[in-house]
Each structure stands twice: as structure tokens, then as C-alpha cells.
Design a protein around this motif. Structure first.
Motif, PDB file in Angstrom:
ATOM      1  N   GLN A  64       0.834  -1.193   0.000  1.00 26.73           N
ATOM      2  CA  GLN A  64       0.000   0.000   0.000  1.00 26.73           C
ATOM      3  C   GLN A  64       0.872   1.248   0.000  1.00 26.73           C
ATOM      4  OE1 GLN A  64      -3.548  -0.015   2.558  1.00 26.73           O
ATOM      5  NE2 GLN A  64      -2.734   1.850   3.468  1.00 26.73           N
ATOM      6  N   ILE A  65       0.415   2.258  -0.723  1.00 25.58           N
ATOM      7  CA  ILE A  65       1.071   3.556  -0.728  1.00 25.58           C
ATOM      8  C   ILE A  65      -0.023   4.618  -0.672  1.00 25.58           C
ATOM      9  CG2 ILE A  65       1.197   3.622  -3.251  1.00 25.58           C
ATOM     10  CD1 ILE A  65       3.829   5.152  -2.997  1.00 25.58           C
ATOM     11  N   THR A  66       0.176   5.644   0.139  1.00 28.42           N
ATOM     12  CA  THR A  66      -0.781   6.743   0.258  1.00 28.42           C
ATOM     13  C   THR A  66      -0.113   8.013  -0.227  1.00 28.42           C
ATOM     14  OG1 THR A  66      -1.890   5.662   2.103  1.00 28.42           O
ATOM     15  CG2 THR A  66      -2.277   8.019   1.839  1.00 28.42           C
ATOM     16  N   ILE A  67      -0.760   8.669  -1.196  1.00 29.54           N
ATOM     17  CA  ILE A  67      -0.211   9.823  -1.894  1.00 29.54           C
ATOM     18  C   ILE A  67      -1.182  10.996  -1.741  1.00 29.54           C
ATOM     19  CG2 ILE A  67       0.539  10.652  -4.156  1.00 29.54           C
ATOM     20  CD1 ILE A  67       0.709   7.631  -4.945  1.00 29.54           C
ATOM     21  N   PRO A  68      -0.669  12.198  -1.511  1.00 33.71           N
ATOM     22  CA  PRO A  68      -1.565  13.366  -1.469  1.00 33.71           C
ATOM     23  C   PRO A  68      -2.208  13.609  -2.841  1.00 33.71           C
ATOM     24  CG  PRO A  68       0.616  13.913  -0.609  1.00 33.71           C
ATOM     25  CD  PRO A  68       0.712  12.561  -1.212  1.00 33.71           C
ATOM     26  N   ILE A  69      -3.473  13.959  -2.838  1.00 36.89           N
ATOM     27  CA  ILE A  69      -4.180  14.288  -4.077  1.00 36.89           C
ATOM     28  C   ILE A  69      -3.829  15.715  -4.461  1.00 36.89           C
ATOM     29  CG2 ILE A  69      -6.450  14.640  -5.126  1.00 36.89           C
ATOM     30  CD1 ILE A  69      -7.509  12.435  -3.274  1.00 36.89           C
ATOM     31  N   SER A  70      -3.457  15.908  -5.730  1.00 40.47           N
ATOM     32  CA  SER A  70      -3.149  17.263  -6.212  1.00 40.47           C
ATOM     33  C   SER A  70      -4.301  17.769  -7.075  1.00 40.47           C
ATOM     34  CB  SER A  70      -1.846  17.261  -7.020  1.00 40.47           C
ATOM     35  OG  SER A  70      -2.023  16.556  -8.224  1.00 40.47           O
ATOM     36  N   ALA A  71      -4.289  19.056  -7.375  1.00 41.30           N
ATOM     37  CA  ALA A  71      -5.340  19.663  -8.196  1.00 41.30           C
ATOM     38  C   ALA A  71      -5.204  19.243  -9.660  1.00 41.30           C
ATOM     39  CB  ALA A  71      -5.292  21.176  -8.068  1.00 41.30           C
ATOM     40  N   ALA A  72      -3.992  18.932 -10.107  1.00 40.57           N
ATOM     41  CA  ALA A  72      -3.755  18.542 -11.495  1.00 40.57           C
ATOM     42  C   ALA A  72      -4.064  17.056 -11.685  1.00 40.57           C
ATOM     43  CB  ALA A  72      -2.300  18.816 -11.865  1.00 40.57           C
ATOM     44  N   ALA A  73      -4.437  16.679 -12.907  1.00 43.93           N
ATOM     45  CA  ALA A  73      -4.678  15.270 -13.214  1.00 43.93           C
ATOM     46  C   ALA A  73      -3.377  14.489 -13.032  1.00 43.93           C
ATOM     47  CB  ALA A  73      -5.174  15.124 -14.630  1.00 43.93           C
ATOM     48  N   GLN A  74      -3.492  13.292 -12.496  1.00 42.96           N
ATOM     49  CA  GLN A  74      -2.337  12.433 -12.265  1.00 42.96           C
ATOM     50  C   GLN A  74      -2.753  10.997 -12.552  1.00 42.96           C
ATOM     51  OE1 GLN A  74       0.373  14.139 -11.454  1.00 42.96           O
ATOM     52  NE2 GLN A  74       1.780  12.451 -11.255  1.00 42.96           N
ATOM     53  N   PHE A  75      -1.935  10.264 -13.288  1.00 41.74           N
ATOM     54  CA  PHE A  75      -2.218   8.883 -13.634  1.00 41.74           C
ATOM     55  C   PHE A  75      -1.145   7.998 -13.004  1.00 41.74           C
ATOM     56  CE2 PHE A  75      -3.894  11.639 -16.894  1.00 41.74           C
ATOM     57  CZ  PHE A  75      -5.200  11.187 -17.000  1.00 41.74           C
ATOM     58  N   TYR A  76      -1.547   6.799 -12.582  1.00 40.38           N
ATOM     59  CA  TYR A  76      -0.634   5.889 -11.885  1.00 40.38           C
ATOM     60  C   TYR A  76      -0.648   4.519 -12.528  1.00 40.38           C
ATOM     61  CZ  TYR A  76      -0.715   9.473  -8.299  1.00 40.38           C
ATOM     62  OH  TYR A  76      -0.616  10.652  -7.640  1.00 40.38           O
ATOM     63  N   ARG A  77       0.495   3.826 -12.423  1.00 42.09           N
ATOM     64  CA  ARG A  77       0.600   2.440 -12.868  1.00 42.09           C
ATOM     65  C   ARG A  77       1.640   1.730 -12.015  1.00 42.09           C
ATOM     66  NH1 ARG A  77       4.107   2.292 -18.514  1.00 42.09           N
ATOM     67  NH2 ARG A  77       6.118   2.810 -17.555  1.00 42.09           N
ATOM     68  N   LEU A  78       1.612   0.395 -12.067  1.00 40.20           N
ATOM     69  CA  LEU A  78       2.658  -0.407 -11.421  1.00 40.20           C
ATOM     70  C   LEU A  78       3.601  -0.898 -12.505  1.00 40.20           C
ATOM     71  CD1 LEU A  78       0.637  -2.586  -8.895  1.00 40.20           C
ATOM     72  CD2 LEU A  78       2.125  -0.650  -8.391  1.00 40.20           C
ATOM     73  N   GLN A  79       4.877  -0.878 -12.206  1.00 43.60           N
ATOM     74  CA  GLN A  79       5.900  -1.323 -13.160  1.00 43.60           C
ATOM     75  C   GLN A  79       6.921  -2.165 -12.437  1.00 43.60           C
ATOM     76  OE1 GLN A  79       5.788  -0.675 -16.459  1.00 43.60           O
ATOM     77  NE2 GLN A  79       7.602  -1.891 -16.793  1.00 43.60           N
ATOM     78  N   ARG A  80       7.333  -3.261 -13.061  1.00 42.24           N
ATOM     79  CA  ARG A  80       8.366  -4.108 -12.483  1.00 42.24           C
ATOM     80  C   ARG A  80       9.685  -3.764 -13.114  1.00 42.24           C
ATOM     81  NH1 ARG A  80       7.923 -10.179 -10.845  1.00 42.24           N
ATOM     82  NH2 ARG A  80       5.822  -9.480 -10.783  1.00 42.24           N
TER      83      ARG A  80
END
Length: 80
Positions: A64-80
Motif C-alpha cells: 500500500q502507498i498513500t499519496i496526497p491528491i493534487s489539483a492537477a490530473a495524475q495517472f498511476y501504474r505499477l511497473q516491475r
């Protein structure tokens, strides 16, 4: 937690996301070790950057990771 009879997974994990207040929590199965969270602001172009802090933690049966939400759009993925 992983026990002696559980193998690490080599397939792509399913990531879940949940928002609470001003934070976004991303989680994926503990058996999917070795993945890092990456982000970028555009899905069409740009470079994926590894989210270095905070480091993923084991919570129950998930990474688990908790990240602050920003006003700008942000996209996330997992990468090995």
C-alpha cells in the motif's frame, strides 16, 4: 502476509485505488512483490516517473502507498 506455501506472483497485479480526504491510497496484492508505483500527468505522452516517497508498506495482505491528491490530473501504474 506470505506464508511458506504461498508463491510470489509473476503476473501483473490488480491495483485498487481509494480516496479519503486529501489522500489517494493505492494497493496491490502482497504476492506481487517487486513492483513500483509510477505516475505522469498525461496518458498520451510524457515519461513515467517512479513515485519514490513514500515507500510502499505492507498493510494486511496488500502492498500500500498513500499519496496526497493534487489539483492537477495524475495517472498511476505499477511497473516491475
Amino acid at each position: 502476509m506470505l506464508g511458506p506455501d504461498q508463491l510470489l506472483s509473476s503476473s501483473s497485479p490488480v491495483i485498487t485505488a481509494s480516496a479519503s480526504g486529501s489522500n489517494l491510497t493505492l494497493a496491490w496484492p502482497i504476492a506481487s512483490a517487486g513492483f513500483s508505483v509510477q505516475s505522469r500527468t498525461n496518458l498520451v505522452s510524457g515519461t513515467w516517473s517512479t513515485v519514490a516517497a513514500p515507500a510502499p508498506q505492507i498493510v494486511g495482505s496488500n502492498w500500500q502507498i498513500t499519496i496526497p491528491i493534487s489539483a492537477a490530473a495524475q495517472f498511476y501504474r505499477l511497473q516491475r
